[in-house]
Design a protein around this motif. Structure first.
Motif, PDB file in Angstrom:
ATOM      1  N   THR A  89       0.843  -1.199   0.000  1.00 36.63           N
ATOM      2  CA  THR A  89       0.000   0.000   0.000  1.00 36.63           C
ATOM      3  C   THR A  89       0.876   1.246   0.000  1.00 36.63           C
ATOM      4  OG1 THR A  89      -0.141  -0.032   2.409  1.00 36.63           O
ATOM      5  CG2 THR A  89      -1.929  -1.116   1.198  1.00 36.63           C
ATOM      6  N   HIS A  94      -2.751   3.798   7.142  1.00 38.58           N
ATOM      7  CA  HIS A  94      -3.763   2.871   7.632  1.00 38.58           C
ATOM      8  C   HIS A  94      -3.753   2.880   9.147  1.00 38.58           C
ATOM      9  CE1 HIS A  94      -0.063   0.508   6.949  1.00 38.58           C
ATOM     10  NE2 HIS A  94      -0.269   0.693   5.665  1.00 38.58           N
ATOM     11  N   ILE A 150      -7.778   1.209   5.614  1.00 38.75           N
ATOM     12  CA  ILE A 150      -6.920   1.939   4.684  1.00 38.75           C
ATOM     13  C   ILE A 150      -7.530   3.322   4.499  1.00 38.75           C
ATOM     14  CG2 ILE A 150      -5.855   1.939   2.397  1.00 38.75           C
ATOM     15  CD1 ILE A 150      -5.184  -0.567   4.111  1.00 38.75           C
TER      16      ILE A 150
END
Length: 155
Positions: A89, A94, A150
């Motif tokens: 990611t 997150h 997220i």
């Protein structure tokens, strides 16, 4: 984001040991972050949402019984699973929404353990992670499940 972590063709999925090492170095080398207690952790492999680390347990992380404190084990589950997720990611923040740990055996001070962090499922907004701590004989010390939200805004 990808709804399956195994699709290496997705542009948001980062693969490779060097990126995993970069992610961890950014976290453990800052004095104001809790991960700095893991500054001596060794990254063995990583990328595509997963990471494997090796860590020699220092004496200052003991419980009253002379083994690794359970809170530190929970912190390893948190940190290592997050580091693995971070390799998939890039530039996304997150936050944890759930963390659970099952303790199965003690970890001795001075022992070198292996911690495996895996991204089980990466959705558009939620990631499901696991972490497993193994002793030198590959026996399970603890397992953890970690769910993260997220965030849409990037770093």
């Amino acid at each position: 984001m990808s709804d399956g972590i195994d699709d290496k063709s997705k542009s948001d999925t980062i693969d490779g040991l060097n990126y995993a090492k970069e992610v961890v170095a950014q976290r453990v080398n800052l004095p104001h972050r809790f991960e700095n207690i893991f500054k001596d952790i060794e990254i063995i492999s990583g990328g595509n949402g997963n990471i494997v680390c090796r860590y020699t347990i220092p004496k200052n992380l003991s419980n009253t019984h002379g083994s690794l404190h359970g809170g530190i084990i929970a912190s390893l589950v948190d940190a290592v699973s997050t580091w693995g997720l971070s390799t998939a990611t890039k530039h996304h923040r997150h936050i944890s929404v759930d963390l659970s740990v099952s303790y199965m055996r003690k970890a001795e001070l001075g022992e070198t353990i292996t911690i495996e962090g895996k991204t089980v499922k990466l959705g558009g907004r939620v990631a499901f992670l696991t972490a497993t701590l193994l002793d030198k004989n590959q026996k399970i010390i603890a397992t953890g499940k970690h769910t993260k939200l997220i965030l849409e805004n990037k770093l």
